[in-house]
Design an enzyme around this catalytic site. Sequence first.
Site, short mmCIF file in Angstrom:
data_model
loop_
_atom_site.label_atom_id
_atom_site.label_comp_id
_atom_site.label_asym_id
_atom_site.label_seq_id
_atom_site.Cartn_x
_atom_site.Cartn_y
_atom_site.Cartn_z
N TYR A 1 0.83 -1.20 0.00
CA TYR A 1 0.00 0.00 0.00
C TYR A 1 0.87 1.25 0.00
CZ TYR A 1 0.93 0.91 5.00
OH TYR A 1 1.54 1.19 6.19
N HIS B 1 -0.49 -21.07 0.16
CA HIS B 1 0.53 -20.05 0.43
C HIS B 1 1.29 -19.63 -0.83
CE1 HIS B 1 -0.40 -21.35 4.44
NE2 HIS B 1 0.47 -20.52 4.98
N LYS C 1 6.41 -1.72 1.97
CA LYS C 1 5.21 -1.15 2.60
C LYS C 1 4.08 -2.17 2.43
CE LYS C 1 3.14 3.43 3.27
NZ LYS C 1 3.26 3.49 4.72
N LEU D 1 11.26 1.55 6.92
CA LEU D 1 10.55 2.00 5.72
C LEU D 1 11.25 3.26 5.21
CD1 LEU D 1 7.91 1.36 4.04
CD2 LEU D 1 7.05 3.43 5.09
N GLU E 1 13.03 2.35 13.73
CA GLU E 1 12.06 3.41 13.43
C GLU E 1 10.99 3.34 14.49
OE1 GLU E 1 10.19 2.71 9.60
OE2 GLU E 1 10.04 0.57 9.97
C1 PLP Z 1 6.72 1.80 9.65
C2 PLP Z 1 6.72 3.16 9.04
N1 PLP Z 1 7.86 3.87 9.01
C3 PLP Z 1 7.92 5.11 8.48
C4 PLP Z 1 6.78 5.72 7.97
C5 PLP Z 1 6.86 7.11 7.39
O1 PLP Z 1 6.74 7.09 5.98
P1 PLP Z 1 6.20 8.35 5.18
O2 PLP Z 1 7.05 9.51 5.59
O3 PLP Z 1 6.38 7.99 3.75
O4 PLP Z 1 4.77 8.54 5.57
C6 PLP Z 1 5.56 5.02 7.96
C7 PLP Z 1 4.36 5.64 7.42
O5 PLP Z 1 3.28 5.15 7.52
C8 PLP Z 1 5.53 3.71 8.51
O6 PLP Z 1 4.38 3.00 8.54
#
Ligand code: PLP
Length: 287
Positions: free
Chosen positions: A34, A103, A148, A204, A180
Site C-alpha cells: 500500500y 501459500h 510497505k 521503511l 524506526e
Molecule cells: C513503519 C513506518 N515507518 C515510516 C513511515 C513514514 O513514511 P512516510 O514519511 O512515507 O509517511 C511510515 C508511514 O506510515 C511507517 O508505517
Amino acid sequence: MMTETVYLNGEFMPLEQARIPVLDRGFIFGDGVYEVIPVYSRHPFRLPEHLARLQHSLDAIRLANPMTDAEWTRLINDLLARHAGEDQSIYLQVTRGVAKRDHAFPRESKPTVFMMSSPLVTPAQDLVDSGVPCITAVDYRWLKCDVKSVSLLGNCLLRQSAAEAGATEVVLFRDGHLTEASASNVFVVRNGKLLSPPKSHLILPGITYDVVLELAAACGVPIELRAIPEREVRSADELWVTSSTKEVLAVVALDGKPVGSGKPGPVFKTVHRAFQEFKRKIMRAAA
Ligand SMILES: Cc1ncc(COP(=O)(O)O)c(C=O)c1O
C-alpha cells in the site's frame, strides 16, 4: 455514515458498495502492499516518489504493477477531485487478488486495486508546541521493513502498546540499535547534529524522512546517517518522529523520562518551520 467515493478494480463507487471476495489474498494472507499519499491544497505531495516506493514494494513481493505511473497519477487525481477537502490523505492498496487458498502464488490472478481518500489530519498546533510522549519496545517485526506491506500485525501490536500507555508512538530497537517507530521514522539530535538510521531493510524509506533530510541540510544542520545505539537515543538532546500525516513531531518524553529539556528543541523548531514554509510554497505553486 457519509457516503464516500472509493475506487475498486476499475470503478468509482460509494464506500458502502465496495466489496472484495473473502478469498482475496490480501484478506487471507496480508499478501499486498500500500501507499499513503498526502494531498496539500489538492496537490499530491511527492507523488513520483510515492509511486517509486510502490514499485519497490511490488517488486519485493514479485507482483506486477497493474498500472503505469501515468495511469496511477490520473486515477489519484480523479479520486481527489471527487472529494471536497483541500488537504486529503490518499490510501491505495494492491493485493495479489483472489485465488484458492494456498501459500504459494497462484499461477494466474488479477490484482485487487483499492483506493480511498480521507481528510488529511496533521498534528494540531498544541501538539506541535508541546511535543508528544513515546514509549520504546524491541523491534520484533520481519526483516523486510522496507516493503510497505499490508501485513501490519507487528506494527499494530506495537502501536496498541503505545496507545495503552497514552503514548503517540513506540520507538523501536533491534539488536540494541534504533530502527524506526510503528508508523514513523525517527530522528535524533545530539550536540546540534541530526542523526537517523540509514535506509536499509530494517526501516521503511519514508518520503517525509527524505524531505526532512533535505530541509535540515538546506537549514545548515549537520547530518549523520548511521547506526544509533539505544543509549544515544535515551540521552538525546532531541528526538523526532516523522511521517506523511505526523509531518515532523517532537518527542519530549521517552518511557516517562524527559528527552533533553523536556520541550521541543531548537533544531526541531528550525526544521518544523522549514517544513511548513515548504508546504506553503507548494500550495502557492499549485494555486
Ligand atoms: C513503519 C513506518 N515507518 C515510516 C513511515 C513514514 O513514511 P512516510 O514519511 O512515507 O509517511 C511510515 C508511514 O506510515 C511507517 O508505517
